[in-house]
Design a protein around this motif. Sequence first.
Motif, short mmCIF file in Angstrom:
data_model
loop_
_atom_site.label_atom_id
_atom_site.label_comp_id
_atom_site.label_asym_id
_atom_site.label_seq_id
_atom_site.Cartn_x
_atom_site.Cartn_y
_atom_site.Cartn_z
N SER A 196 75.51 133.20 -11.43
CA SER A 196 74.45 134.16 -11.15
C SER A 196 74.16 134.13 -9.65
O SER A 196 74.37 133.10 -8.99
CB SER A 196 73.18 133.80 -11.92
OG SER A 196 73.41 133.81 -13.32
N VAL A 224 73.51 124.32 -8.17
CA VAL A 224 73.00 125.35 -7.27
C VAL A 224 73.75 125.26 -5.95
O VAL A 224 73.82 124.19 -5.34
CB VAL A 224 71.48 125.18 -7.00
CG1 VAL A 224 71.00 126.23 -6.00
CG2 VAL A 224 70.70 125.28 -8.31
N ARG A 238 77.18 126.40 -15.54
CA ARG A 238 76.38 127.51 -15.00
C ARG A 238 76.01 127.21 -13.55
O ARG A 238 75.44 126.17 -13.25
CB ARG A 238 75.12 127.73 -15.83
CG ARG A 238 75.40 128.14 -17.26
CD ARG A 238 74.12 128.25 -18.08
NE ARG A 238 73.43 126.96 -18.13
CZ ARG A 238 72.20 126.74 -17.66
NH1 ARG A 238 71.53 127.72 -17.07
NH2 ARG A 238 71.65 125.55 -17.77
N ILE A 239 76.34 128.16 -12.67
CA ILE A 239 76.08 128.01 -11.24
C ILE A 239 75.14 129.11 -10.79
O ILE A 239 75.33 130.28 -11.13
CB ILE A 239 77.39 128.08 -10.44
CG1 ILE A 239 78.31 126.89 -10.80
CG2 ILE A 239 77.11 128.09 -8.94
CD1 ILE A 239 79.67 126.97 -10.14
N LEU A 240 74.14 128.74 -10.01
CA LEU A 240 73.29 129.73 -9.34
C LEU A 240 73.66 129.71 -7.86
O LEU A 240 73.52 128.69 -7.18
CB LEU A 240 71.81 129.40 -9.51
CG LEU A 240 70.85 130.39 -8.83
CD1 LEU A 240 70.99 131.79 -9.41
CD2 LEU A 240 69.40 129.91 -8.92
N GLU A 261 80.33 130.23 -14.95
CA GLU A 261 79.34 131.28 -15.18
C GLU A 261 78.44 131.30 -13.95
O GLU A 261 77.75 130.33 -13.65
CB GLU A 261 78.53 130.96 -16.42
CG GLU A 261 77.46 131.98 -16.77
CD GLU A 261 76.64 131.56 -17.97
OE1 GLU A 261 75.41 131.77 -17.96
OE2 GLU A 261 77.24 131.01 -18.93
N GLU A 295 65.57 128.23 -15.22
CA GLU A 295 66.89 128.35 -15.83
C GLU A 295 67.65 127.03 -15.88
O GLU A 295 68.55 126.86 -16.70
CB GLU A 295 67.72 129.39 -15.07
CG GLU A 295 67.13 130.79 -15.12
CD GLU A 295 67.90 131.79 -14.25
OE1 GLU A 295 69.05 131.48 -13.84
OE2 GLU A 295 67.34 132.86 -13.97
N GLN A 296 67.33 126.09 -14.99
CA GLN A 296 67.99 124.79 -14.95
C GLN A 296 69.52 124.92 -14.99
O GLN A 296 70.19 124.40 -15.89
CB GLN A 296 67.50 123.92 -16.10
CG GLN A 296 66.04 123.50 -16.01
CD GLN A 296 65.78 122.50 -14.88
OE1 GLN A 296 66.47 121.50 -14.76
NE2 GLN A 296 64.77 122.77 -14.07
N PRO A 297 70.12 125.61 -14.00
CA PRO A 297 71.58 125.70 -13.95
C PRO A 297 72.20 124.32 -13.73
O PRO A 297 71.52 123.38 -13.32
CB PRO A 297 71.83 126.62 -12.75
CG PRO A 297 70.64 126.43 -11.87
CD PRO A 297 69.49 126.22 -12.82
N ASP A 298 73.49 124.21 -14.02
CA ASP A 298 74.16 122.93 -13.82
C ASP A 298 74.29 122.60 -12.34
O ASP A 298 74.22 121.42 -11.94
CB ASP A 298 75.56 122.96 -14.45
CG ASP A 298 75.49 123.16 -15.95
OD1 ASP A 298 74.88 122.31 -16.63
OD2 ASP A 298 76.02 124.17 -16.44
#
Length: 234
Positions: A31, A51, A5-7, A29, A46-49
């Motif tokens: 956002s 940023v 997961r990437i923000l 994924e 959210e603690q994405p993997d």
Amino acid sequence: MSTARILLVEDDQRLADLTAEYLRRNDFEVSIEGRGDTAETRIQSEQPDLVVLDIMLPGKDGFEVCRGVRPSYKGVILMLTARDEDFDQILGLELGADDYIAKPVQPRVLLARIKALLRRLPSGGPTPSEKKEQVFGHFRISQATRTAHLDDTPLDLTTAEFDLLWLLATHAGTILSRDDLLQELRGIGFDGLDRSIDARISRLRKKIGDDPENPARIKTVRGKGYLFSQHDWD
């Protein structure tokens, strides 16, 4: 293996949309967040993997966001900096960013850097080569758990700081040049200008209680590189 997961924190909506779509096509994924103040809240909750964090943002700039989230966010922060702005790059690293990349950046270059950074995150189970621990006096560092302790107190390390400290510790007593370190950690050679290793060493020295004026635990060998001492840990 779950999808990372990437923000993406970028206020240029068109650029953000294009970048996100490229990353999604490569199985991430993604956002998007366009404001720094909102990004800080989302990162913490959210603690994405990973940023991807631009510097110039409304609400709060990327430096403020990085400083604000680093104590509670254990994932990877990749900062987007202005090209050839050494101050931006060093400040980002001093505030806890794991890496930086200069804008404008080609999508494939960004993708490669993201993949390299994510490979260093802890996995579900250690491989045999990861079942290692280095102990020097009161200092202990474990690749299996990706933790380091000094006098039984855990050190608060970013992903990039742990990788550098582990690399130095596993080569204790050996001088490693900036080129050696950059090749191993980022897959690039030293161009004579990159200060990322120096900035990270400075942060590590503070965390391991080394004297910045006369360091004994991570020594600077002038003209050659850095040496992790096998002693001076009692």
